[in-house]
Write an enzyme that holds these catalytic residues in place. Structure first.
Site, short mmCIF file in Angstrom:
data_model
loop_
_atom_site.label_atom_id
_atom_site.label_comp_id
_atom_site.label_asym_id
_atom_site.label_seq_id
_atom_site.Cartn_x
_atom_site.Cartn_y
_atom_site.Cartn_z
N GLU A 436 0.81 -1.21 0.00
CA GLU A 436 0.00 0.00 0.00
C GLU A 436 0.84 1.26 0.00
O GLU A 436 0.44 2.28 -0.57
CB GLU A 436 -0.94 0.00 1.21
CG GLU A 436 -2.11 -0.95 1.09
CD GLU A 436 -1.77 -2.39 1.40
OE1 GLU A 436 -2.64 -3.27 1.20
OE2 GLU A 436 -0.63 -2.65 1.86
N GLN A 458 -7.51 -1.53 -1.20
CA GLN A 458 -8.60 -2.50 -1.37
C GLN A 458 -9.69 -2.38 -0.32
O GLN A 458 -10.88 -2.51 -0.61
CB GLN A 458 -8.01 -3.91 -1.37
CG GLN A 458 -8.87 -4.95 -2.03
CD GLN A 458 -8.09 -6.22 -2.28
OE1 GLN A 458 -7.69 -6.91 -1.33
NE2 GLN A 458 -7.86 -6.55 -3.53
N PHE A 459 -9.31 -2.13 0.92
CA PHE A 459 -10.24 -1.87 2.01
C PHE A 459 -9.66 -0.74 2.85
O PHE A 459 -8.44 -0.61 2.96
CB PHE A 459 -10.43 -3.10 2.91
CG PHE A 459 -11.14 -4.25 2.26
CD1 PHE A 459 -12.52 -4.39 2.37
CD2 PHE A 459 -10.44 -5.20 1.53
CE1 PHE A 459 -13.18 -5.46 1.77
CE2 PHE A 459 -11.08 -6.27 0.94
CZ PHE A 459 -12.46 -6.39 1.05
N ALA A 460 -10.53 0.03 3.48
CA ALA A 460 -10.05 1.10 4.36
C ALA A 460 -9.13 0.56 5.44
O ALA A 460 -8.18 1.22 5.86
CB ALA A 460 -11.24 1.84 4.99
N ASP A 461 -9.40 -0.67 5.87
CA ASP A 461 -8.58 -1.31 6.91
C ASP A 461 -7.13 -1.49 6.46
O ASP A 461 -6.24 -1.68 7.30
CB ASP A 461 -9.15 -2.68 7.27
CG ASP A 461 -10.63 -2.62 7.60
OD1 ASP A 461 -10.98 -2.76 8.77
OD2 ASP A 461 -11.44 -2.42 6.66
N ILE A 463 -5.38 0.74 4.72
CA ILE A 463 -4.76 2.02 4.36
C ILE A 463 -3.55 2.34 5.23
O ILE A 463 -2.69 3.14 4.85
CB ILE A 463 -5.78 3.18 4.46
CG1 ILE A 463 -5.31 4.39 3.64
CG2 ILE A 463 -6.05 3.58 5.91
CD1 ILE A 463 -6.35 5.49 3.52
N PRO A 465 -0.57 1.02 6.09
CA PRO A 465 0.80 1.07 5.56
C PRO A 465 1.02 2.21 4.57
O PRO A 465 2.17 2.61 4.33
CB PRO A 465 0.95 -0.29 4.86
CG PRO A 465 -0.07 -1.17 5.48
CD PRO A 465 -1.22 -0.27 5.80
N HIS A 505 -12.23 -5.74 7.60
CA HIS A 505 -12.85 -5.36 6.33
C HIS A 505 -14.04 -4.43 6.55
O HIS A 505 -14.89 -4.29 5.68
CB HIS A 505 -13.33 -6.59 5.55
CG HIS A 505 -12.23 -7.52 5.15
ND1 HIS A 505 -11.71 -8.46 6.01
CD2 HIS A 505 -11.52 -7.64 4.01
CE1 HIS A 505 -10.74 -9.13 5.40
NE2 HIS A 505 -10.61 -8.66 4.18
#
Length: 715
Positions: A436, A458-461, A463, A465, A505
């Site tokens: 990321e 891909q998912f906010a979770d 973000i 890194p 997720h």
């Protein structure tokens, strides 16, 4: 070395003496100069000059904070650098905003230097992003027409790409050894950073035209290489198949210049990455604030490798006299002293200079185009975004999309990029590794070569890194480069909880991202807004984050049919900072009324709660659409009219964006309020559990919003 090697040697000596004289002058005037922290290249001068003297205006360089000799060797003057060390208004790099040897340069006659931070090694990803931009421009035939355009035709190019010279990427340019390269300069200690591995991996994978110049003085700050590194950068690079590495004595000018001449020539013609590891001594302090005498136990050994006497002896061996060299030194020292005295008198920034270049100006300031075309088709929210990007890619070859799993096989885990790779090719829509930081930070480099990257976490979770690059490199570039290098990019972030997505997720992260100044942030509640904001984001020269709620993508969650929209026309744009008064009421003196301020999924909870309570005539609903800039005018007007306010968010409410908004409303609307501003959000627990009962208990819902409305109306 070339036949004019005597000229090269003289120029190198002049540069070294200049850099050395500046270091000595800074030490002599320590109390004045050390007001602002700085580091110099003393001991590193030869390797830095060996690369700087061989760069061309079409090249891009990413120096680090010890690289003042690189800056001198590309044509910067001591006075220019002194304006920065003294943080003066006319500092040509940042206008007094950032430290010495933190350049941002966009001069026609010099290599281009996008902004980079002090964070060690963080420039490697943006630098590799530039090289990836070169790779894209040289692949296929997308830009073939620009290689033969005349000046009048070039003036018609798009606003995104209008300034960039595509001709340097022609086959003729490559064959003639004029194709541009990227130089990323690093200290050896920084190579232990994980983000360096991401950069090396992509450079090797894609075979990008970049030189990583690693200057190894054996130290971090007070920790030495034996304590912190299992291997040096040359040894480390062997693990990246396709990244060729060499190790040299960075104090030997002939070895350094000749090696770099050969490496740079190969990069210009063969378009592949190299790493040059150069051993050098550090002959000055780590920085002006961390003095070498505090902790160094190797100073005598380091001074025995001083490049200054070695270069001086090389010139004596090549026909220069002691008198000539003495005259050069005397003249340079006098010139450096004069520049210093002049720089001391230069103007300091004024207080009002603080408030410029937070954002580059955008032309998208009004809503335009057809939002609901006659005879239009209703489409789900995810398709509104997909169609927006398809239209942009069809119109602008500078537009490209990349991230995890967005390529042709899948088209995104939410099908948010479906068919795009098939329509526009794998060089424009492609998968990245799981990294990321690279996805986010590479946009700095892509933007710097006139491209417009749309990237996805891909998912906010996931973000987290990427936040280092988003905060340190992306968001601050325009401000710290004094307006020279805005980062024009779009970061798509699927967000929010639904359907038992579980703890990794389902998260909401807007409070973290809204605390990063320098970003524009959208969080739409419906497809039409998403398409209009996507278009506005594309034509905005600033970095934009778009949060896209996964539960609204297909309107599968009960009560979210309102996220489905008539697809707006291709010309529809929706400016940032314009909230939507989607349920408006009139001012009523004899009824308790309420303004709900919300965004994203909260809009649907609010609309449904209002309808189920039969209170559409007493509840006004404001959909923020964008979290920054935020339309405070519409918010305050609604709250003052209604007298009561409820902020609805999906995030846990403590220490959040919505809690700050609640406080701002309370402060601005206090005289007109009939009750405290209230807020409803998720429970303040560490994560959203997987079990559906626990998830339902955790997050807000229409029923919970209804209960809060009743409480506030009856207050």
């Amino acid at each position: 070395m070339e036949k004019n090697s005597k000229d090269i040697l003289k120029k190198a000596y002049q540069n070294l003496v200049t850099a050395k004289s500046m270091t000595e002058l800074y030490e002599e005037n320590f109390k004045t100069v050390s007001k602002y922290v700085h580091a110099t290249s003393r001991g590193h001068e030869v390797i830095q000059m060996a690369v700087g003297m061989q760069l061309k205006p079409q090249d891009y360089a990413f120096p680090y904070y010890r690289d003042d000799s690189i800056l001198l060797s590309i044509g910067m003057k001591p006075y220019d650098l002194m304006l920065q060390v003294l943080a003066k208004k006319d500092d040509p790099f940042s206008g007094g905003r950032t430290y010495y040897s933190h350049p941002s340069l966009r001069d026609d006659d010099k290599p281009k230097i996008p902004h980079q931070s002090s964070a060690t090694g963080m420039q490697a990803i943006p630098a590799t992003g530039v090289a990836m931009g070169f790779h894209y421009r040289e692949g296929g035939n997308l830009f073939e027409d620009e290689k033969t355009q005349n000046d009048s035709e070039k003036s018609d190019k798009s606003a995104v790409d209008g300034w960039y010279n595509q001709e340097v990427h022609s086959e003729d340019s490559r064959l003639q050894g004029n194709a541009p390269i990227v130089v990323c300069s690093l200290g050896d200690a920084s190579v232990t950073e994980g983000e360096i591995a991401e950069a090396f991996q992509m450079a090797a994978l894609k075979q990008l035209p970049i030189l990583y110049l690693v200057q190894d003085n054996g130290w971090d700050i007070s920790a030495n290489e034996a304590e912190t590194r299992a291997q040096n950068a040359f040894e480390y690079a062997r693990g990246f198949n396709g990244l060729e590495a060499v190790s040299i004595d960075g104090t030997d000018f002939e070895e350094s210049y000749n090696t770099l001449q050969d490496v740079i020539s190969k990069i210009r013609t063969e378009r592949r990455p190299f790493l040059v590891h150069a051993k050098v001594p550090l002959l000055n302090h780590h920085t002006s604030g961390v003095r070498m005498e505090f902790y160094r136990d190797d100073l005598d050994e380091a001074r025995s490798r001083d490049p200054y006497p070695k270069l001086k002896n090389l010139l004596l061996d090549n026909g220069f006299s002691e008198k000539e060299l003495s005259e050069i030194e005397t003249e340079i020292k006098q010139s450096v002293q004069k520049d210093y005295e002049k720089a001391l008198k230069a103007e300091d920034p004024k207080p009002e200079d603080l408030f410029t270049h937070d954002f580059a100006p955008t032309e998208i300031t009004e809503e335009k185009g057809e939002r609901s075309p006659e005879g239009g088709e209703k489409v789900v929210m995810v398709d509104c975004a997909l169609f927006a990007i398809e239209e942009l890619m069809g119109k602008h070859k500078e537009c490209l999309l990349y991230g995890q799993d967005v390529g042709g096989r899948l088209g995104g885990v939410f099908r948010e990029a479906a068919t795009l790779a098939q329509k526009f090719g794998d060089n424009r829509v492609f998968n990245t590794p799981i990294q990321e930081a690279f996805i986010v930070g590479s946009t700095v480099g892509m933007s710097a070569v006139g491209l417009k990257p749309i990237v996805e976490v891909q998912f906010a979770d996931y973000i987290w890194p990427g936040l280092n690059q988003l905060f340190t490199e992306v968001s601050r570039s325009n401000y710290l480069s004094n307006g020279k290098w805005p980062v024009s990019m779009i970061l798509r972030v699927p967000i929010g909880a639904y359907g038992s997505g579980g703890p990794y997720h389902s998260s909401s992260v807007e409070s973290v991202v809204t605390n990063i100044r320098g970003l524009k942030i959208a969080y739409p509640s419906n497809g039409a807004d998403l398409k209009g904001l996507m278009k506005a984001a594309y034509y905005d020269p600033n970095p934009v984050v778009i949060f896209e709620h996964k539960g609204l993508y297909w309107s599968k969650v009960k009560g979210t049919k309102g996220a489905t929209s008539l697809e707006p026309a291709e010309d529809y744009v929706l400016p940032f900072g314009k909230a939507w008064l989607l349920q408006e009421i009139w001012k009523q003196e004899d009824e308790e009324t309420l303004s709900i301020i919300t965004y994203g999924m909260g809009v649907h909870w609010a609309v449904n709660a209002s309808a189920e309570l039969g209170m559409e005539d007493r509840i006004e609903i404001v959909d923020l659409r964008t979290l920054h800039p935020l339309d405070y005018e519409t918010v305050f007007k609604s709250v003052k009219k209604c007298g009561k306010c409820l902020v609805v968010t999906e995030e846990p409410s403590d220490n959040s964006f919505s809690r700050a908004l609640q406080g701002r409303i309370q402060e601005e609307c206090f005289q007109q309020l009939d009750a405290p501003v209230m807020i409803i959000g998720s429970e303040n627990m560490p994560a959203i559990p997987l079990n559906s009962t626990l998830e339902e208990t955790m997050i807000p819902s229409t029923e919970k919003v209804k209960a809060k409305i009743k409480q506030l109306i009856e207050y």
